[in-house]
Each structure stands twice: as structure tokens, then as C-alpha cells.
Write an enzyme that holds these catalytic residues in place. Sequence first.
Site, PDB file in Angstrom:
ATOM      1  CG  HIS A   1      27.105   1.784 -14.508  1.00 11.72           C
ATOM      2  ND1 HIS A   1      27.181   0.376 -15.347  1.00 11.72           N
ATOM      3  CD2 HIS A   1      26.538   1.166 -13.343  1.00 11.72           C
ATOM      4  CE1 HIS A   1      26.873  -0.755 -14.765  1.00 11.72           C
ATOM      5  NE2 HIS A   1      26.443  -0.093 -13.166  1.00 11.72           N
TER       6      HIS A   1
ATOM      7  CG  ASN B   1      30.024   3.518 -19.307  1.00 12.73           C
ATOM      8  OD1 ASN B   1      29.265   3.638 -20.209  1.00 12.73           O
ATOM      9  ND2 ASN B   1      29.940   2.729 -18.406  1.00 12.73           N
TER      10      ASN B   1
ATOM     11  CG  LEU C   1      36.254   0.466 -25.190  1.00 10.37           C
ATOM     12  CD1 LEU C   1      36.491   1.848 -24.564  1.00 10.37           C
ATOM     13  CD2 LEU C   1      36.415   0.300 -26.686  1.00 10.37           C
TER      14      LEU C   1
ATOM     15  CG  ASN D   1      21.998   7.901 -21.916  1.00  5.68           C
ATOM     16  OD1 ASN D   1      21.757   8.814 -21.388  1.00  5.68           O
ATOM     17  ND2 ASN D   1      21.733   6.695 -21.934  1.00  5.68           N
TER      18      ASN D   1
ATOM     19  N   GLY E   1      20.487   4.180 -28.406  1.00  4.32           N
ATOM     20  CA  GLY E   1      21.206   5.186 -28.591  1.00  4.32           C
ATOM     21  C   GLY E   1      20.385   6.459 -27.890  1.00  4.32           C
TER      22      GLY E   1
ATOM     23  CG  MET F   1      25.869  -3.293 -25.258  1.00  2.00           C
ATOM     24  SD  MET F   1      25.615  -2.930 -23.532  1.00  2.00           S
ATOM     25  CE  MET F   1      25.319  -4.447 -22.789  1.00  2.00           C
TER      26      MET F   1
HETATM   27  C1  GRF Z   1      21.537   2.969 -20.481  1.00  2.00           C
HETATM   28  O1  GRF Z   1      20.954   2.517 -19.565  1.00  2.00           O
HETATM   29  C2  GRF Z   1      23.033   3.331 -20.083  1.00  2.00           C
HETATM   30  O2  GRF Z   1      23.097   3.644 -18.706  1.00  2.00           O
HETATM   31  C3  GRF Z   1      23.780   1.944 -19.942  1.00  2.00           C
HETATM   32  O3  GRF Z   1      23.300   1.461 -21.331  1.00  2.00           O
HETATM   33  C4  GRF Z   1      21.923   1.974 -21.506  1.00  2.00           C
HETATM   34  C5  GRF Z   1      22.077   2.455 -22.826  1.00  2.00           C
HETATM   35  O4  GRF Z   1      20.755   2.922 -23.178  1.00  2.00           O
HETATM   36  N1  GRF Z   1      25.249   1.952 -20.102  1.00  2.00           N
HETATM   37  P1  GRF Z   1      20.686   3.862 -24.597  1.00  2.00           P
HETATM   38  O5  GRF Z   1      21.265   3.260 -25.719  1.00  2.00           O
HETATM   39  O6  GRF Z   1      21.658   5.316 -24.328  1.00  2.00           O
HETATM   40  O7  GRF Z   1      19.259   4.419 -24.731  1.00  2.00           O
END
Ligand code: GRF
Length: 192
Positions: free
Chosen positions: A110, A108, A94, A16, A14, A91
Site C-alpha cells: 500500500h 498487499n 476480495l 511491483n 504491474g 483493484m
Molecule cells: C502501487 O502504488 C501499489 O502500492 C498500489 O497500487 C500500485 C500498483 O502499481 N497498491 P503497479 O501495478 O505495481 O505498478
Amino acid sequence: MARRKLGILISGRGSNMAALIEASRAEDCPYEVALVASDKPEAPGLAWAREQGIATFAHSPKGIPKPEYEAAIDAALREAGVEAIALAGYMRLLSDDFVTRWRDRIVNIHPSLLPKYKGLDTHARALAMGDQKAGCTVHIVTEELDGGSILGQAEVRIEARDTAETLAARVLGEEHRLYPKVVAKWLTTLPR
Ligand code: GRF
């Protein structure tokens, strides 16, 4: 103008999500985080969100048919007044039905320069291809995996000594800068 209400879906760390929440504290931020939902009740990000006083939805989908599970997430999001969703390391795929119900209202982040390297193991794949640069992309979520229109990207130079881990760490730093910025801009253009 009332701030836009954002929901965030996570499955793990988490970081991000935390970047989005930290950014929402700025007085001029156009959004607030109304709900963090996780399919992993033990996700570290969930505990952090709770400590910040943010409402959470924490239920495992195990043993629950997908439509029923998604209906429960949908209900929690709508009850919290959520207008748009940011996926942050969520992960689970949807369903088309969920994407249709939230059409153009899900984004999202990525960890690659899309359209390159959709799916997993993006950093190892960029290194294996001998790429000079890597990065991250914020995009609209559609039925096609990592395929919706691109709202923003940030680049990182690949160094000769990079491993998938060192590259991932540098890209992650860019993710934390890019995601809140792009989400804020996107939300100001979203119809109410
Ligand atoms: C990040 O690298 C994001 O780009 C990908 O999954 C990872 C999530 O990391 N979709 P976090 O849970 O936000 O630390």
C-alpha cells in the site's frame, strides 16, 4: 528446500509484480512466481508476465457473480500449487470468504505509511496534510481494508516542491525494493 510458490494478483501496470518476479531469479530467493492473475485481461503487467514465461489467469469478472469469479481464481491458484498470494495493484476487494480461505497467506503493498491513509489518493492526502514523510507498507490482508498486521515499511522524505506525481514516483521506487524483500522473509516463516 523447495521454493515457496507465490501467486500475484494485478489489475494494471504491474511494476511491483515485475519487481517480485525479477527478485525471484536470484539463486537464494525462497520463492518462485507460479501464477499471475488479473481481472483485466488487457493489463500491461499480464503481457510482460507472459513474455517471462509465467503462467497467467486473465479473465474479466464482468457478468459473473463474485463467488463464482473468486472460485475460478482460487482454482487456478491451487492448480498452480500456489501457497501464498501477493496483491500488486489488484483493484478489486476480495470477499471475506476468499480472505478466510487464504487466512494469513495474502499480503498487499500500500502506498502510504499505514495506518495513515488507507484507501485511495494516498499521496495527495499526505501532501494536503502537510506531512514531512510518506512511504509504503507491506501488510497481511484481512477483511478490513488496508488493516492487517504490518510486515514492513519504507519511508520517503516529502520535499517542498513535491506533487502527488513526483511523490508517487519516489514511493514506487521504494515499493520495488521493499516488497520482494518483505515477501521473501515472510514466506520463509509460512507453515507448509
Ligand atoms: C502501487 O502504488 C501499489 O502500492 C498500489 O497500487 C500500485 C500498483 O502499481 N497498491 P503497479 O501495478 O505495481 O505498478
